[in-house]
Motif scaffolding. Structure first.
Motif, short mmCIF file in Angstrom:
data_model
loop_
_atom_site.label_atom_id
_atom_site.label_comp_id
_atom_site.label_asym_id
_atom_site.label_seq_id
_atom_site.Cartn_x
_atom_site.Cartn_y
_atom_site.Cartn_z
N GLY A 114 106.16 190.87 8.43
CA GLY A 114 105.85 190.45 7.06
C GLY A 114 106.27 191.48 6.04
N ARG A 115 105.41 191.68 5.04
CA ARG A 115 105.70 192.63 3.97
C ARG A 115 104.69 193.78 3.92
N ASP A 116 103.44 193.47 4.36
CA ASP A 116 102.34 194.43 4.19
C ASP A 116 101.59 194.65 5.49
N ASP A 154 108.65 190.77 -4.77
CA ASP A 154 107.87 191.28 -3.63
C ASP A 154 107.61 192.79 -3.76
N ARG A 198 113.69 187.58 -5.41
CA ARG A 198 112.53 187.66 -4.51
C ARG A 198 112.21 189.11 -4.16
N SER A 240 102.57 184.36 -3.38
CA SER A 240 102.09 185.56 -2.69
C SER A 240 101.69 186.69 -3.65
N ALA A 254 107.00 180.62 -1.78
CA ALA A 254 106.14 181.55 -1.04
C ALA A 254 106.04 182.88 -1.77
N SER A 255 107.18 183.36 -2.24
CA SER A 255 107.19 184.64 -2.95
C SER A 255 106.33 184.54 -4.22
N ARG A 294 96.29 186.22 -1.09
CA ARG A 294 96.39 187.27 -0.08
C ARG A 294 95.05 187.42 0.65
N THR A 315 104.17 186.22 9.58
CA THR A 315 103.20 186.00 8.50
C THR A 315 103.84 185.35 7.27
N GLY A 316 105.18 185.48 7.14
CA GLY A 316 105.86 184.82 6.02
C GLY A 316 105.66 183.32 6.06
N LYS A 340 114.20 191.13 10.29
CA LYS A 340 112.89 191.52 10.84
C LYS A 340 112.31 190.45 11.76
N ARG A 360 105.05 193.45 -7.22
CA ARG A 360 103.74 192.83 -7.46
C ARG A 360 102.65 193.89 -7.31
N THR A 399 113.34 189.85 2.83
CA THR A 399 113.90 188.59 3.33
C THR A 399 115.27 188.79 3.96
N TYR A 433 102.61 182.24 4.12
CA TYR A 433 102.85 182.18 2.66
C TYR A 433 103.76 181.01 2.32
N ARG A 434 104.71 180.70 3.21
CA ARG A 434 105.59 179.55 2.99
C ARG A 434 104.77 178.26 3.01
O1 DC Z 1 109.42 186.69 5.29
P1 DC Z 1 109.58 185.44 4.48
O2 DC Z 1 110.89 185.39 3.72
O3 DC Z 1 109.34 184.19 5.28
O4 DC Z 1 108.42 185.51 3.36
C1 DC Z 1 108.34 184.57 2.31
C2 DC Z 1 107.53 185.19 1.17
O5 DC Z 1 106.17 185.35 1.56
C3 DC Z 1 107.99 186.56 0.71
O6 DC Z 1 108.97 186.47 -0.30
C4 DC Z 1 106.72 187.23 0.23
C5 DC Z 1 105.62 186.55 1.00
N1 DC Z 1 105.05 187.37 2.07
C6 DC Z 1 104.10 188.29 1.71
O7 DC Z 1 103.83 188.46 0.53
N2 DC Z 1 103.47 189.04 2.66
C7 DC Z 1 103.77 188.88 3.96
N3 DC Z 1 103.12 189.60 4.88
C8 DC Z 1 104.77 187.95 4.35
C9 DC Z 1 105.42 187.21 3.37
#
Ligand code: DC
Length: 209
Positions: free
Chosen positions: A111-113, A166, A162, A84, A80-81, A90, A31-32, A13, A169, A9, A35-36
């Motif tokens: 995103g994250r993944d 993240d 967070r 997720s 969102a976190s 997912r 993509t966040g 990015k 998990r 976060t 999840y939000r």
């Molecule tokens: O990027 P962001 O802060 O808007 O994302 C919010 C939450 O969504 C983040 O804490 C974890 C989840 N997330 C995720 O698990 N996988 C992603 N590809 C994008 C976000």
């Protein structure tokens, strides 16, 4: 061509992904935001984001929710976190992200993944990061611009919580993909971070050629 941009976060990015999308002429998906939307829908349903069934039920949100300004709030980021971490959430969001990534002509997703799960075959993978202090300061200025009163201490604590959730998990944690280039943005101005990202993608694409 697929470009994957992952990172924690407030690492920058999103800014980098949008700039890369404009530079390379590719459609972009944050993509966040998906999840939000699930986190927000869960709250609107009166559900518990830590409960897998409540979180799963919130995955059928209307597309109009993606325009809700409340999605950008710290509170929704926290929700969102929390949603997720559930594998069913997912899985429910996978197809939407995957078809965006594989559309003809290519795409950029942040995103994250993305580089590890959604598009492991991406042509260029960036991992954008920055210190917790730098990220908290950035988030704090953003909040002030939006007239949202939050203390920097609260933001720092929230970011750290967070990050931990993240990164630890079980399903698709935030990790640096093996073939990703890391961009550390703590000491960089916006334009410098964008220039570094464009140079990194150019280098990765040249390597693949
Ligand atoms: O990027 P962001 O802060 O808007 O994302 C919010 C939450 O969504 C983040 O804490 C974890 C989840 N997330 C995720 O698990 N996988 C992603 N590809 C994008 C976000």
């Amino acid at each position: 061509m697929i470009i994957a941009v992952d990172g924690p976060t407030a690492s920058g990015k999103g800014t980098i992904a949008r700039a890369l999308a404009a530079h390379f002429g590719l459609p972009h998906l944050d993509t966040g935001l998906l999840y939000r939307a699930v986190g927000r829908q869960c709250a609107l349903n009166g559900g518990n984001p830590d409960d897998p069934a409540d979180a799963r039920a919130a995955c059928t949100f209307p597309d109009s929710l993606l325009d809700d300004p409340e999605l950008r709030s710290e509170a929704t980021g926290g929700l969102a976190s929390r949603v997720s971490i559930h594998s069913d959430v997912r899985k429910a969001l996978y197809e939407r992200q995957r078809s965006f990534a594989t559309q003809p002509g290519g795409a950029i997703l942040d995103g994250r993944d993305i580089g590890t799960v959604i598009a492991p075959e991406a042509d260029a993978k960036l991992f954008v990061t920055a210190s917790v202090e730098a990220r908290a300061e950035r988030r704090h200025s953003e909040m002030l611009e939006q007239d949202r009163a939050v203390s920097i201490e609260d933001i720092t604590a929230d970011l750290a919580a967070r990050d931990k959730r993240d990164r630890t998990r079980k399903d698709s944690p935030l990790v640096v993909a093996e073939d990703a280039l890391v961009i550390e943005t703590s000491g960089l101005r916006r334009e410098e971070a964008i220039a570094a990202a464009i140079a990194a993608v150019d280098a990765l694409l040249a390597e693949h050629r």
